[in-house]
Design an enzyme around this catalytic site. Structure first.
Site, short mmCIF file in Angstrom:
data_model
loop_
_atom_site.label_atom_id
_atom_site.label_comp_id
_atom_site.label_asym_id
_atom_site.label_seq_id
_atom_site.Cartn_x
_atom_site.Cartn_y
_atom_site.Cartn_z
N ASP A 46 0.59 -1.46 -0.13
CA ASP A 46 0.34 0.12 -0.07
C ASP A 46 1.15 1.70 0.25
O ASP A 46 0.49 2.87 0.26
CB ASP A 46 -0.85 -0.08 1.37
CG ASP A 46 -0.11 -0.43 2.51
OD1 ASP A 46 0.63 -0.39 2.52
OD2 ASP A 46 -1.48 0.16 3.80
N SER A 47 2.67 1.27 -0.48
CA SER A 47 3.17 2.20 -0.05
C SER A 47 2.93 2.40 -1.91
O SER A 47 3.82 3.56 -2.02
CB SER A 47 4.59 1.53 0.05
OG SER A 47 5.31 0.87 -1.11
N ASP A 86 -1.01 -7.07 0.05
CA ASP A 86 -1.12 -6.11 1.42
C ASP A 86 -2.63 -5.19 1.00
O ASP A 86 -2.43 -4.70 0.55
CB ASP A 86 -0.17 -4.47 0.72
CG ASP A 86 -0.16 -4.37 2.17
OD1 ASP A 86 1.01 -4.62 3.04
OD2 ASP A 86 1.27 -3.04 2.44
N GLU A 185 9.71 -4.66 10.11
CA GLU A 185 10.26 -2.99 9.52
C GLU A 185 10.86 -1.81 10.78
O GLU A 185 9.83 -1.77 11.87
CB GLU A 185 8.95 -1.79 8.77
CG GLU A 185 9.73 -1.10 8.12
CD GLU A 185 8.07 -0.29 8.16
OE1 GLU A 185 7.27 -1.05 7.47
OE2 GLU A 185 8.03 0.36 6.78
#
Ligand code: KIV
Length: 286
Positions: A46-47, A86, A185
């Site tokens: 979804d970046s 995602d 992350e």
């Protein structure tokens, strides 16, 4: 062409100490390049909110429909690579039922091999429900971009003993809930190591140091395309923004100076046809 890898390969690679290579992709050509380049796994992140759509609110506005369209394109570009969808903000946080339905959309409409959800203990019910429905779930803990409002921005997590302890509890809960993969992350390498060594499932990292079982990067960062900011964990393997802008400028200059197109870019009329055309035009004045 290398054979498509699956969850059993990733488990074997963890046992044998072979690192997994993982990149995001959002479109067909990039997915092709990644498959041809030998990438093990692709995340349609979804970046895309930042890298493709330019949303100032980051990943938050991204919808299921947008994710499905991009994931379908990536699937077509990389038919022999493990592709993960995602789950965007509010596609899984409300109820386990909604999480299952949206995870199912990724499988039915985009042909994914797995889906990824952000969060640890607070979303174990959703992880369990998706896993119980027969789908592969990847957990994602540490700096989870859908919660940056709560973190006060894009900040590394697990830098104090207390916060590292919370992350370790989250990692255990994600594995316990039935996720066979975990992404960490932006956490210190010591935390990456502890979690990777303790968990039996493969643990991958983006900004989680060298001891994890594989590395993920955002393709737009590693190719030098995304210009707004560069996180500390990014290595740029190319500077495509610079090369692209130079190509645009060269095109502008050459068209303005009539250097493009050259003869090699022209289509040629069949021999004798131009003379015939002139005769035709002469016989039928306008
Ligand atoms: O959307 C994405 O690309 C991600 C990465 C930041 C891990 O979730």
């Amino acid at each position: 062409m290398a054979q498509k890898k699956g969850i059993l390969d990733f488990q074997k690679m963890k046992k044998e100490g072979e690192k997994v290579t993982w990149l995001t992709a959002y479109d067909y050509p990039t997915a092709q390049f990644e498959e041809w380049g030998g990438i093990d796994m692709i995340l349609v992140g979804d970046s895309m909110g930042m890298c493709v759509y330019g949303y100032s609110a980051g990943t938050m506005p991204v919808t299921m429909d947008q994710c499905i369209v991009h994931t379908e394109a990536v699937r077509r570009g990389a038919p022999n690579t493990y592709v993960m969808g995602d789950m965007p903000f509010l596609s899984y946080q409300t109820t386990p039922d909604e999480a299952v339905r949206n995870a199912g959309r990724f499988y039915k409409e985009a042909g994914v091999d797995a889906v990824k959800l952000e969060g640890g203990r607070r979303i174990v019910k959703m992880i369990k429900a998706i896993a119980d429905a027969g789908m592969v779930v990847c957990g994602h803990i540490g700096l989870t971009p859908q919660s940056t409002g709560q973190f006060g921005g894009y900040k590394a997590q697990g830098r104090t003993a207390e916060s590292a302890c919370e992350l370790i509890k989250d990692a255990r809960a994600v594995q316990e809930a039935g996720a066979p993969l975990l992404l960490l992350e932006a956490v210190p390498p010591e935390v990456g190591r502890l979690i990777t060594e303790e968990l039996t499932i493969p643990v991958y990292g983006i900004g989680a140091g060298p001891y994890v079982d594989g590395q993920l990067l955002i393709v737009s960062d590693m190719l030098g395309l995304f210009q707004a900011f560069t996180p500390r964990f990014v290595k740029k393997y190319a500077n495509l923004a610079e090369q692209t802008i130079k190509a645009m400028k060269d095109y502008v200059d050459e068209v303005k100076q009539a250097k493009f197109p050259e003869e090699k870019h022209y289509y040629k009329m069949i021999k004798g046809e131009f003379e015939k055309l002139m005769e035709l035009l002469a016989d039928s004045p306008s």
